[in-house]
Design a protein around this motif. Structure first.
Motif, PDB file in Angstrom:
ATOM      1  N   GLN A  55      46.259 -47.734   0.676  1.00 11.31           N
ATOM      2  CA  GLN A  55      45.184 -46.765   0.330  1.00 11.31           C
ATOM      3  C   GLN A  55      44.992 -46.892  -0.997  1.00 11.31           C
ATOM      4  O   GLN A  55      43.985 -46.750  -1.308  1.00 11.31           O
TER       5      GLN A  55
ATOM      6  N   ARG B 153      42.710 -49.413  -2.079  1.00 11.09           N
ATOM      7  CA  ARG B 153      40.974 -49.043  -1.692  1.00 11.09           C
ATOM      8  C   ARG B 153      40.551 -47.747  -2.680  1.00 11.09           C
ATOM      9  O   ARG B 153      39.365 -47.947  -3.019  1.00 11.09           O
TER      10      ARG B 153
ATOM     11  N   ASP C  97      40.127 -49.473  -6.037  1.00 11.58           N
ATOM     12  CA  ASP C  97      39.505 -50.755  -5.858  1.00 11.58           C
ATOM     13  C   ASP C  97      40.015 -51.674  -6.845  1.00 11.58           C
ATOM     14  O   ASP C  97      39.589 -52.550  -7.684  1.00 11.58           O
TER      15      ASP C  97
END
Length: 81
Positions: free
Chosen positions: A33, A36, A39
């Motif tokens: 997580q 993401r 990034d």
């Protein structure tokens, strides 16, 4: 069409993650997580989270999630990087 993957170094990743944990003290994320959310490539993200755990800024739950350490004195951001 030339698509470049953004790169981020280890120290910049540590600062980015620490700042967001300061701004969102209840944030709880797994490595996947976190990668993401910020990034950040998985390997850089994993090393940055591990460094923040080692420095006592974050703790890792048994389930593998990372959250900001709440006991003891707050670590200044300058010590997080």
């Amino acid at each position: 069409m030339n698509t470049q993957i953004p790169t981020i170094d280890h120290d910049a990743a540590i600062v980015r993650i620490a700042v967001d944990y300061i701004e969102m003290p209840d944030l709880v994320v797994t490595v996947r997580q976190a990668g993401r959310l910020w990034d950040i490539p998985a390997d850089v993200c994993e090393r940055a989270l591990a460094a923040l755990v080692e420095r006592g800024f974050l703790v890792q739950t048994r389930a593998g999630a990372f959250l900001r350490r709440t006991s003891g004195a707050a670590m200044p951001l300058s010590q997080a990087s």
